[in-house]
Design an enzyme around this catalytic site. Structure first.
Site, PDB file in Angstrom:
ATOM      1  N   LYS A  78      99.217  27.069  45.319  1.00 28.45           N
ATOM      2  CA  LYS A  78      99.412  26.528  43.943  1.00 28.45           C
ATOM      3  C   LYS A  78      99.884  27.602  43.011  1.00 28.45           C
ATOM      4  O   LYS A  78      99.352  28.794  43.044  1.00 28.45           O
ATOM      5  CB  LYS A  78      98.337  25.811  43.403  1.00 28.45           C
ATOM      6  CG  LYS A  78      98.291  25.166  42.250  1.00 28.45           C
ATOM      7  CD  LYS A  78      96.993  24.283  41.662  1.00 28.45           C
ATOM      8  CE  LYS A  78      97.148  23.271  40.751  1.00 28.45           C
ATOM      9  NZ  LYS A  78      95.887  22.875  40.099  1.00 28.45           N
ATOM     10  N   SER A 159      96.319  17.735  38.683  1.00 26.17           N
ATOM     11  CA  SER A 159      97.339  18.640  38.506  1.00 26.17           C
ATOM     12  C   SER A 159      97.955  19.470  39.748  1.00 26.17           C
ATOM     13  O   SER A 159      99.178  19.956  39.761  1.00 26.17           O
ATOM     14  CB  SER A 159      96.922  19.797  37.509  1.00 26.17           C
ATOM     15  OG  SER A 159      95.966  20.350  38.208  1.00 26.17           O
ATOM     16  N   SER A 183      91.509  17.481  39.834  1.00 32.14           N
ATOM     17  CA  SER A 183      92.817  17.932  40.160  1.00 32.14           C
ATOM     18  C   SER A 183      93.300  18.159  41.504  1.00 32.14           C
ATOM     19  O   SER A 183      94.376  18.543  42.075  1.00 32.14           O
ATOM     20  CB  SER A 183      93.356  19.288  39.304  1.00 32.14           C
ATOM     21  OG  SER A 183      93.667  18.812  38.083  1.00 32.14           O
TER      22      SER A 183
END
Lengths: 492, 95
Positions: A78, A159, A183
């Site tokens: 990420k 997210s 998330s």
């Protein structure tokens, strides 16, 4: 040979050790999948060289009989994790072009364990969002589509949307995610994959771009429970560079996996039955309860009385911490600078931050600034920290009666991009995920089935502090019973 | 409690974010909508409840007062938008 992209982490690790294929073959297979899937916009940066270098090292090590825990396994990282020499922008314009001089502890541990990096995964800007629509690098598309024949672009959740989309589309066998208020879990549920948010403090936050420091936790996102256990074991551990890192040994979660949960007491919180949630969410929850019973667990109705205050509490604490954390983006030390001609230092700060932050990030900084400002601190921030203590106490009380808690992960299946424009409506996505975040508890999402539109739905398991093993064992029991094999048909 | 345009400008100033008149107008109802919603926390009885400070009980650790890092000036400055003579450079602050 089977398509290597179809293999998960354990299968790659074991097949590589047995000599079924080389690490280079695995890396090449995933690199080519990543290149073909650019329509999903899951990656902000592709790093095939990194993946190849790690694979070639793994192949050389194998000839010496030397295997590391993740030798031969390429992963997605990420964009929130600092990666040495590779753009780490947190999907924000303000950090575009920022190439850290160091690796985050977690990504560094994964690389030291032999993993290669396929690229940086797109996300909501600074992890603030639930649909991946706040990224400065564009929306991530879910590989899933509704079965109505339409081609509506769906959110992968957020997210960690790039992570979810990439794992689900078989662009990487696993990815790192971070979870501040859902998330990891919500995008995992939306894309039919598995994701674990460990106990707060298990994974070092050092080198992870900070959003809300008292809530942020890294965790794995992968295809199944075992793969998550393998990743989490590598990602966890004490780090003196993070003052909230827990000084505890990392359990051998993979070796400890067992779907035998006979006699476990599973709590079903009555406050999680909320109005306006589609019947299919209740149905999948009921199905989960049946699977737990089938596995020999005992179902206990419990009460978590302050549940309805979790979201508003979160939306005070998280923006407050964000407004403080994001003060560092001032155009001085890193990131982009906008300096008006003949302007003052203050003008530079203001112009830099106005140009660099997207609308949702600005909104949250403003909310956070307001609730921390003189005259409002007690009414908002302090009150929220007290309610947070009550929410944590609810869980402590519940865990006197039960071992684990079972809930739906999210209040809906994936929605269409652009369908949710109201900030408050977006925040409701995390209604089931946020309470465990506020209490720092380990929690995971496991794919449970498809809704009538053919979209994945997830179940969440919440455990006691440090009981990742119990959470993942119950997850495994669900996984075995759900037999979730659905996957998105490649259109990209 | 609700915010008006003056308050929004004040918050923006505290947060060091430049806002246009148009943005201020748009932010007033947006922020009020969110603030109105979080206001419900006021109804929770928190008598005798201490604000949470650590979500998982954890002792803040002391470490020996030793230099463990340093001599990495160039690495520190590597990502600076403007660096001069081994320092971060900003617009002039003293006449």
């Amino acid at each position: 040979m089977a398509n290597l992209n179809d293999l998960g982490i354990a299968a790659i690790r074991d097949g590589f050790r047995k000599g079924d294929f080389s690490a280079r073959e695995v890396a090449d297979s995933f690199i080519s999948a990543v290149e073909k899937a650019r329509a999903l916009n899951a990656f902000t940066v592709e790093t095939p060289d990194h993946a190849i270098a790690a694979a070639e090292q793994a192949d050389r090590d194998r000839s010496q009989g030397d295997f590391k825990p993740l030798s031969g396994v390429p992963l997605g990282i990420k964009d929130l994790f600092a990666t040495k020499g590779v753009q780490t922008a947190s999907a924000s314009k303000i950090l575009e072009g920022f190439k850290p001089e160091y690796d985050s502890t977690v990504s560094g541990k994964l690389f030291a364990a032999g993993a290669g990096m396929l690229g940086k995964l797109n996300m909501d800007e600074f992890a603030m969002g639930s649909s991946n629509e706040t990224s400065a690098f564009g929306n991530v598309l879910s590989p899933w589509r509704r079965n109505d024949g339409g081609n509506a672009a769906l959110t992968p959740g957020g997210s960690s949307g790039g992570s979810a989309s990439a794992v689900s589309a078989r662009l990487c066998p696993g990815a790192t995610g971070t979870d501040t208020g859902g998330s990891i879990r919500q995008p995992a549920a939306f894309t039919g994959i598995t994701g674990v948010k460990p106990t707060y403090g298990r994974c070092s936050r050092w080198g992870i771009v900070a959003f809300a420091s008292s809530l942020d936790q890294a965790g794995p996102m992968a295809r199944d429970v075992r793969d998550c256990a393998i990743m989490l074991e590598v990602m966890s551990g004490y780090d003196p560079k993070d003052s909230t890192s827990l000084k505890l040994d990392v359990p051998q979660w993979e070796a400890g996996l067992s779907s035998d949960i006979r006699g476990k007491r599973i709590g079903i919180p009555r406050e999680y039955r909320i109005d306006g949630v589609p019947a299919e969410i209740d149905a999948v929850w009921e199905q989960g309860i049946q699977w737990m019973k089938d596995a020999g667990a005992e179902i206990v109705e419990i009460s978590l009385p302050h549940t309805k205050y979790a979201l508003p509490t979160y939306y005070i604490i998280a923006p407050a911490e964000a407004s403080s954390n994001l003060a560092r983006y001032d155009g001085v030390r890193y990131g982009n600078r906008v300096a008006p001609e003949n302007g003052s230092l203050d003008d530079m700060y203001k112009a830099t931050r106005a140009a660099g932050f997207g609308a949702e990030v600005r909104r949250r900084i403003m909310i956070g600034t307001y609730v921390l400002s003189a005259g409002f601190y007690d009414a908002y921030f302090n009150q929220a920290q007290k309610v947070r203590a009550l929410i944590a106490r609810d869980f402590q009380d519940a865990f006197k009666q039960v071992d684990l808690i079972l809930t739906p992960t999210a209040p809906s299946a994936a929605f269409g991009l652009g369908e949710t424009t109201d900030p408050l409506g977006m925040y409701l996505n995390d209604v089931f995920a946020v309470p465990a975040s506020l209490a720092g508890l380990p929690a995971m999402s496991v794919p449970a089935g498809l809704d009538a539109q053919g979209l994945p739905l997830g179940l969440q398991i919440i455990g006691k502090p440090l009981d990742e093993q119990g959470v993942m064992n119950a997850g495994l029991a669900l996984e075995e019973r759900a037999g979730f094999t659905a996957r998105p048909e490649a259109w990209w | 409690m609700s915010v008006d345009t003056a308050t929004v400008r004040h918050i923006a100033k505290l947060a060091r974010i430049a806002v246009t008149d148009h943005e201020v107008e748009a932010l007033v109802p947006e922020l009020n909508n969110i603030l109105g919603w979080i206001e419900q926390l006021g109804e929770v009885d928190v008598t005798g409840v201490e604000p949470m400070t650590a979500v998982i009980p954890n002792q803040l650790r002391m470490r020996p007062d030793e230099i463990t890092d340093g001599n990495v000036r160039d690495a520190v400055l590597k990502n600076a938008p403007v660096a001069e003579h081994g320092f971060f450079a900003v617009p002039k602050v003293i006449e």
